[in-house]
Design an enzyme around this catalytic site. Sequence first.
Site, short mmCIF file in Angstrom:
data_model
loop_
_atom_site.label_atom_id
_atom_site.label_comp_id
_atom_site.label_asym_id
_atom_site.label_seq_id
_atom_site.Cartn_x
_atom_site.Cartn_y
_atom_site.Cartn_z
CE LYS A 67 -96.22 62.05 -83.76
NZ LYS A 67 -95.79 62.75 -82.57
CE1 TYR A 191 -95.34 58.20 -83.59
CE2 TYR A 191 -93.63 57.46 -82.08
CZ TYR A 191 -94.44 58.47 -82.57
OH TYR A 191 -94.32 59.74 -82.07
N1 GLN Z 1 -90.34 60.10 -82.17
C1 GLN Z 1 -90.70 61.16 -81.26
C2 GLN Z 1 -91.51 60.63 -80.10
O1 GLN Z 1 -92.38 59.86 -80.31
C3 GLN Z 1 -91.44 62.19 -82.01
C4 GLN Z 1 -91.87 63.34 -81.14
C5 GLN Z 1 -91.75 64.66 -81.81
O2 GLN Z 1 -91.09 64.81 -82.84
N2 GLN Z 1 -92.33 65.65 -81.20
O3 GLN Z 1 -91.31 60.97 -78.98
#
Ligand code: GLN
Length: 307
Positions: A67, A191
């Site tokens: 992110k 994503y």
């Molecule tokens: N890919 C995970 C999700 O979307 C990422 C969440 C995380 O690392 N906290 O649930």
Amino acid sequence: MPSLQTQLDLACQSIQHEIGVGKVADYIPALAQVPADKFGAAIVTVTGEKALFGDSQEYFSIQSISKVFALTASLNLHDKKIWDRVGREPSGNAFNSIVQLEKEGGIPRNPLINAGALVVTDSLLESKTTEDCTAHLLKLVRQLADNDSIAINSEVAQSERETAHRNASLAHFMQSFGNLKRTVSDVLDVYCQQCAIAMNCEQLARSALYLASNGTDPLTKTHIVDEERARRINAMMMLCGHYDASGDFAHRVGLPGKSGVGGGIVVVIPDIGTVAVWSPCLNVNGNSHAGTAALEALVRATNWNVL
Ligand code: GLN
């Protein structure tokens, strides 16, 4: 003053009993396979010094740490406009929570929770195919890590895509408020790929070095983001990088950081360097238990906290 390597060794050795405390993420089936007893750490400094510990060369999926890179790409593409679609306040809620979205008109609290990251990914998709968008992000991460071998773990990506019910709900909800421009399916496709980028601790620490150096890679001298944007990304990491445990992380570690449910955490020590840790067992907030403990011990010894 002990060497960087000695400081890392001592900090990591002091928390070995914490490894295995907590739970490996299992809501993404492929992540449930990762052995619980792994632990790695790496420090990279702005002058190119390095220290490595344990499983520092083993690959794990960076998950939500992506992110930070997606936000970097979005700020470069859209400048301030992204802040019309996503807030910059801590959420105080779980990373995949939907509760605030209804009251707040489909505008997620910040870009480092899932809802916010889905909007950021949507912003990157503008006039791109999902393949081009994923390739754009991967190219950025390779540039940041100065390593063209970094790749996506397609098994993890597929596993998350097949089980992405929560993220699909968040995306649909935001679309109902007009805060998603592309289809839910396109946004989830990218994503889930970005979350499944696989890196080791050394590469992960290296890839965040621009944030310790005002937005410019201190080793290759490549301009990544403007200084002001780098500062703002660090601010987001400090306030929101550990979801509803961001306050606790600031209290214990005192550095801008970002965690992922793969068990990785990266922290930025402005003008000094970056540290990445990895240990897959998570606390109740979804942050690496032993990784946080290692960073706390390291910062206590080095006094690197910015608070
Ligand atoms: N890919 C995970 C999700 O979307 C990422 C969440 C995380 O690392 N906290 O649930």
